[in-house]
Every structure is written in structure tokens, then in C-alpha cells.
Design a protein around this motif. Sequence first.
Motif, PDB file in Angstrom:
ATOM      1  N   GLY A 196      40.967  46.277  29.944  1.00 50.93           N
ATOM      2  CA  GLY A 196      40.873  46.213  31.401  1.00 50.93           C
ATOM      3  C   GLY A 196      42.146  46.566  32.147  1.00 50.93           C
ATOM      4  N   THR A 247      42.870  47.372  41.884  1.00 51.17           N
ATOM      5  CA  THR A 247      42.781  46.345  40.838  1.00 51.17           C
ATOM      6  C   THR A 247      41.958  45.133  41.241  1.00 51.17           C
ATOM      7  N   LEU A 280      38.410  49.701  44.586  1.00 46.10           N
ATOM      8  CA  LEU A 280      37.275  49.223  43.797  1.00 46.10           C
ATOM      9  C   LEU A 280      36.127  48.782  44.709  1.00 46.10           C
ATOM     10  N   THR A 308      41.258  52.029  33.548  1.00 43.36           N
ATOM     11  CA  THR A 308      41.141  52.987  34.644  1.00 43.36           C
ATOM     12  C   THR A 308      42.497  53.651  34.860  1.00 43.36           C
ATOM     13  N   ARG A 350      39.067  43.013  34.579  1.00 43.38           N
ATOM     14  CA  ARG A 350      38.323  44.239  34.342  1.00 43.38           C
ATOM     15  C   ARG A 350      38.124  44.425  32.834  1.00 43.38           C
ATOM     16  N   TYR A 368      44.786  48.872  34.347  1.00 40.30           N
ATOM     17  CA  TYR A 368      44.824  49.934  35.348  1.00 40.30           C
ATOM     18  C   TYR A 368      46.179  50.609  35.237  1.00 40.30           C
TER      19      TYR A 368
END
Length: 956
Positions: free
Chosen positions: A450, A195, A471, A278, A274, A452
Motif C-alpha cells: 500500500g 494518500t 483519491l 500507486t 491502502r 504511494y
Amino acid sequence: MELPMSPSPFRITALALGIALAAGTAAPASAAPVTPAVVAAPAALDIPYQRFVLPNGLTLLVHEDHKAPVVAVAVWYHVGSKDEPARKTGFAHLFEHLMFNGSENHPGEFFEPFEQAGATGQNGTTWLDRTNYYETVPTTALDMALWMESDRMGHLLGAIDQKTLDEQRGVVQNEKRQGENEPYGRVDERMLLQTFPANHPYHHDTIGSMADLDAASLDDVKTWFRTYYGAANTTLVMSGDIDVATAKAKALQYFGDIPAGPAVARQAKWVAARTASTRDSMDDRVAQARIYREWNIPGRGERDLTLLDLAADVLGGGKTSRLYQRLVYQDHLVDDVSVGITPFELASQFTLQADVKKGVDPAKVEAAVADEWARFLAKGPTQEELTRLKAANRAAVVRSLERVSGKATQLAEGQVYLGNPDAWKRSFDWNQKATASDVLAAAKKWIARGDYTLTVVPTTGTPKDETVAGLPAGTRPADIAGRPTTAFKVTASDIDRKKGVPTVDRFPDLTFPNVQRGHLKNGIEVVLAERHSVPVVNVSLQFDAGYASDAGGKLGAASFTSAMLDEGTAKLDSVQIAKLRERLGMGLSTGCGLDACSVTGSMLSDSLAPSLGLLADVVRNPAFRAADIERVRAQWLAGIAQEKTQPSGIAMRTLPPLLYGDGHPYAIPFSGTGTEASIRSLGVADMRGWQSSWLRPDNVRIIVAGDTTLPAITQQLNAVFADWTPPSVARGTKSIPDVAAQAKPRVFLIDKPGATQSLILAGVLAPPTTVANNLPIQTMNSAFGGTFTSRLNMNLREDKHWAYGAFSFMSDALGQRPYMLYAPVQTDKTKESAAEMLREVRDVIGPRPLSDAEITKIKVNDVRSLPGSYETIGAVLGALSENALYHRPDDYVPTLRSRIEAQTDADVQAAATEILHPEALTWVIVGDLSKIEAGVRSLDLGAVQVLDADGKPVAK
């Protein structure tokens, strides 16, 4: 020494409220109507303080609170794991451990003078942004505490050698193993990797990697100390029984000669939000799948963080929240769901966590979450939701102002992170003034994209050891140059440190409220201790029941029935109860111990009448609706399954039945949760029957502590309980027979494939809490294994560094209680650790009995810690409850000092000889049997048998 897992600053939970709540219920009856409170405008909340900057740059904060003769001392260094250079992860936390291993002028364990002085609440913690050390000491021991803190701050490096570094490196590595050996214990490390960008200060977790810990050198230690432990990077707080002038003079006297240190550069705030979703997954030895979902959000001091905390409460802050309503109540997809924030300096985390029901596709959970998320992002919170949550938040803040150490923490956090000790007031003001549109705007900005998502999937084998790249690096903002320190100057001190630690030869007396007694019109006894430090009243209904009342019936009935009390009454459903609690700012919980069940409420003085009405309704009119029973049953069974994946849970479910034998009231899992079979079989008739026998007005006493008087509370309790009469059935009775000691030692092994540690638990039966020599038994335990500097811990942790901690403990009981030795140890030292534990038992009753010094150390600590042990209303209520349960006189606490001091060495050693019988030990060892079984068998501790997680023999 530990890694903190801090909740959101305004998360409204039992933990945040700082109260210990337990449970009980009673026969259905009428009670006073429950109505929302009509209260006067609340008083302003404040922590008055004065701030000074010493000539050497150290910041001093002083808060006066003279209700108890104690002072909380907190030293905060503005350095954490975010400041670690590449390939030096875990170093901030490792250094924190080194700070407890003595200084140049006080070699040896840091804790020793504090144990002699009666310090309470002492520890140190490291997190991403800071390292802090703290203790609460009697006012007369303040000079000692300041000398010790300043000596390790200004005179440390000469005391650290390679042996000390290696010792604490081993301890920290076992702390890492212990955390990773727990279910979901590897999640935090993975989430930070996935993250935050590779060059973000939050890309790694605080505990660090094994390789980096192995590589730490003495030069690293010295560099870290010189860079970050200077006076200009430090905040010192004194909170409690101290005046400003004295505090300032003492701070200058003890800390003024410590150099400012170099300028410390600061990383700029970097949320690293983000834009794309993801996904990730990992396997673990867990009972059920768990979904985590995380967004990066602004750091401390930002208004949006406070607004997002409200959003988290609306979405997942308990059973009144939208996701709980949808996923638990409506769709039956999860056993639990929560949403919260974790605040940091540069950025914070907004995290959802959902425990997926067995057999449910996690994709269905995610779809329902997405649906509710979209609804929230479309319209935001309602005004009713915000009003409730703000009231609950205010109540939490009111309670937080009672303890001097809690106020020290609030002031230090504001100063260290934001340069403003009053920063908590600004966040509280933002919370109280937030509008629905404010919360919605912040949510749309930060949690609409964004995310995760990490799904933890159960596996029965050894979890995969994966290398996670994380990342890639991002565009990191430039660091902020540190404030120059050249203008700061040291002040000469008249302290001669070669004379050693200041002697503490005077100690304040304990002040404990007078115990008052009365009766309601129906005969219920009321026990009260007044304490007017904060506008809070704690009320506990204590029923003579407990897990022991399950004997001859279904295991877990007491706990399960008690847990159902606040799940609905004749007029209110469970959600209505929860919402009313929030509006009233009331804490409420139900539960049982071995010998009693209780229902406890923590109530604000200005809403006491309606809060008592709700308490009475819950106790007297439980509905036991079928839908609620099935919902709680599913959660309960999931909880049992979780216990059976935790090393300590497995051991504590297994050992008591082995110690007590079939049919004994205490031969139960000590969590009180029962077995899957018994919980599945519980029905409404069982609960009504148990309720009628045990939760009734002729089997209860009401214990009260706080901001009230006996006439006032009696009148208010009469209003809701005076017409409560016993049912026609006979009151329940208990019989707790004695159990003979084991004739031979026994060893039970439980397999946990892939475990990085083994949990060793060994037990014998000790006399009840009510015996005449209970104090010598407690003193013996403290010296042998009950304190940091006890024999067990100094051996396995400090000498061998095979464990993060090794202790002995007892569970209080009206019958024989279990005396247990506990040590989670690294897998390759399981055999050796068990051998050392056995040797310690044999030594203490044989060639190496407890010394006068060991015994005296415990006695003086027990006496001198008394003034700080009853600072809060909750602590006073706890003492009254224990007195009632164990048939102690009202003057038990005020007379403790004389009885502790009257113990002789012979009394204490006799307790060791009475209880510690190596030939009667029952051992339960949980670990990877492929690696430890042969070694354990070779010790010949006793007959060995392999069990499963249910305590059933495994065929070989």
C-alpha cells in the motif's frame, strides 16, 4: 503564527536533542581509548503535574519547576484543519492569525504587552488536529498573560471586522506563496490528496487553497469561534515557577466566566491504509530528483506507532541506518535518505525520502530500497540496533525535560489527543520495552504493502500547474458524538476588563551561573558554568578560525574540513562513531561560523568519561579517508546545488561577495559551503594543512556548561587532552580589513522563472560586534526591523499584507558585519515593496526617527526577557561561547540589564544614522524577471545588473 513541521516524537536528530552543535579539529595525536559506558540503572523520567477541570469544562494542567523565575503558558484548542467543512480549507490556520489581531478589551497587536513584559518563545501554530498558542513569561507577568489569553478566548468577535479579515487573509496567502516558492514546497499538498480518501479529514493540507481563503467570510469566522473556542474544548497548561493552588485560582479567575461552548463531535480514527502500490510524479525547480514513499499507519496513542518509529530509525534514521548504509555508503545512489513518521490523531504517515544523485536513474534507487525493505520485513531489526536506538531515545527524552515550555507541550499533547497528560510516558515505555519481534510484526502489518511513491523531477522552466484529483471517497467511519456540555457552568469573575491589561510593574532578577576558569596541564583554558537542572554536560572546543580562515586559500576549506572530523578517526570509521554516539546518548557536531570553528558534545552525566573520550578522538585523530572525503564531497556539492534553487540561499550566496569585494575573508557565501570549484579541488593535503594551522591546542579554549564541577571536569579533560601538543607548523593568522561604504546604490536581479514571490535582500556594512555601541545598534535594529512589531514588518505584513514577514538582521562578526533587510513578497508587489523598504530606511534617518516609545519598548523587552533567556544548559553554553569569541568579561550577562537601561534615545538614533545609508545599499532581488524586472528598473534604486545563481553577470 506558523504551520509546524513536527518531527517524529522519538526521532533522534540534532533538532530533537535540542542542542546547537558546531565544529573544529586538531593535529593527529593519541587520545584516551574510547570504550562504551558502564553506567548505573537510569532514574525514572517524569513530569509531575496536577490536573483540574474547571466548572466551565476547561482542563487545567499545572507543573512546578522553580529553577528559573518564568512560567510557560500554553493554550491548546482541540481543533485543526481536519475539522474544516468542505470548501473551507485553510480556515483553522486563518483563524489562528486572527487571534493575534486584538480582542474586544485589547484592540491592536496581541504581541505588544508581551514585548513590554519580556516574554520569550511566543507564537501560535495550527496543524491537522489542533491549534495552540504559547509563551513563556516572567512569573510576575503571569496575570498579564492569562488576561490576554482569556480575553481573546472569551471576547474576540467584537474585535474582528472585514478589514482585519482581509489583512490576515493576505498574510496567510503570502505564507502559502512563500512555502510553495521553496524547492519541493508543493509536495505536502499533493501527498495528502493522493494518500487519504476525498472524504478523509486529512485529504487537504493545513494552509488550504487560495480559492477557499478568498471565500472566507465574517460569518465563517464567527461560526468557527463559537463552535470550537469554548472552554470545554480547551486545555490550559502552566509550567514553571508557579504553585498548584495559585495556578488553579488564577485559571478560575481569568477563564472561569467563559462559556463551555457546544458539544464538539470527533472524527473516529481512520487509518485508510491502502492495499495496492500507486505512483505519481511532478516537476519542480529543484537541484535533484527526490523520491518520496508514504504509507498510512495508526494514529497517536497506538503501540504500533511507537514500534513503527523504531522501524523507521532502523531503516532510515541516520548514517547507522540500513538504507543510508546501502544507498549512500555502498551503492552511491543518493546523497541523502531518511525514513520517519509524522504522528497525527486519526492516522499517521510513514515516509521515506531519498535525494537521488545527479545522473542516477531513480529506478535504481527504488530497486535498492525494495531489496533492503524485503530484508527488513524478512528478519526485522537486530538486538544491537534496538539497544542503540533505545539509548539514544532515552537521552533525547532526558534533554526534553529541561525547558518548561517543552514540558508544557508534552503534557498538552497527551491531554488533548488522548485525555492523558502522561501519554508520553506510555509511548516511552513501549519504546524501551519493544522487542525485535514486536517491531517486525508491526512492520509486516503496516509497511509491507500500500505504498504511494512520488518522484519530484527537476525542471529548468516554470513548473506545471496541475490539477490533481486525488483519491476517491472511501467508507468513512461515523463520527463520535461530542461530550455534552450542558452541565458545565460559568463562574462569575471579579476581573473588570474595561480597566485593560493588568500592569506588570515587578520583574524577577536574572540568575546566571558564576563563571569559573581553569587550565589543563598543557595550558588549554577551561571555562565552566555549572547548571544541575538535568544530568547533562555540554562541552565545546572553540577554535580561532572560522570561514575567515579560508582567505587566501580555498573557499569552504574550514567548513568542509570541520565536517570531516566525525567522519572517521584513526581507530573508528564514521559508522562506528555514529553507533557509539547512540549507545552513549551523546550529541556531537562540528562546524564553523565567520570567525570560529567548534566541536561540541552534549553528554549525559552518567556516560561523561567515554563521551569525552570520543570527543577527543574526533578532534585529535581525524582520518580523512579518501572514500569518506568523496562521499561527503558529493553531498556537499548537492547541498550547494540545493542552495542555488532556494530564493534565500541564492540571495545569501550572492550578497556577501558584493558587499565585501573580491579577496575579503567575508566575501563568501554565508552558508560557509564555498563554491563548487573550490570544493572539487579540496584534497587531503589541503585538509591536513588547514587542520595543522588552526585546529590545535594553542588555538583553542574549552567551554563547559552543565552538571559538573571545575575540579571534576578538569580531571576528566586532562585524561583525554593533557598530552596534546601543537604541531611544528606556525599557527594560522587572520586579517580582516575594513571596507569602504559603497558610493552609489546597486541592484542585482536573479531570475527564478515561475516564482510566486520575489525575495528582496538589501545590505550595507555595519561595525563589528565588538564595538562599544553594539547594544544601541542591536536596539536600533530591533525597533526598525528585528521584531514582530518593528517598522518593516508592520508595514509590509500587517499594513500592506504583501509579505508573510519582513525583517532586518545582522550576522555577528569580529570584522564589519552585514546589516540586511529581508522581505519575501508577492510577485505583483515587488516594485512597491522595494519602494516601501527604501522609504523606511530614509524615514528612520530623516523625517521619522525612532521614537522614545519605540526605543523604550525594545529596551524593556530586552531587560525583562533576560530571566527566561538562560533557562537551559545550551543557552548558558551559547552565552559563554559568545563571550569568549567577542572578548567580553565574565560578568557580561549579569550586567546586561544596567547597560541596556543606560542607553539613551540619542545613542540608538545615532546607531541608525551610522549604519543606514540608502545611497550605499546593495540590493539583491530574486524572482520571475519577466514579471518584475521592468518595475524594479523604473524605481531607479541604482544601477541594475542581472546575475545568474552563481553571482555571474548574464549577457543580455
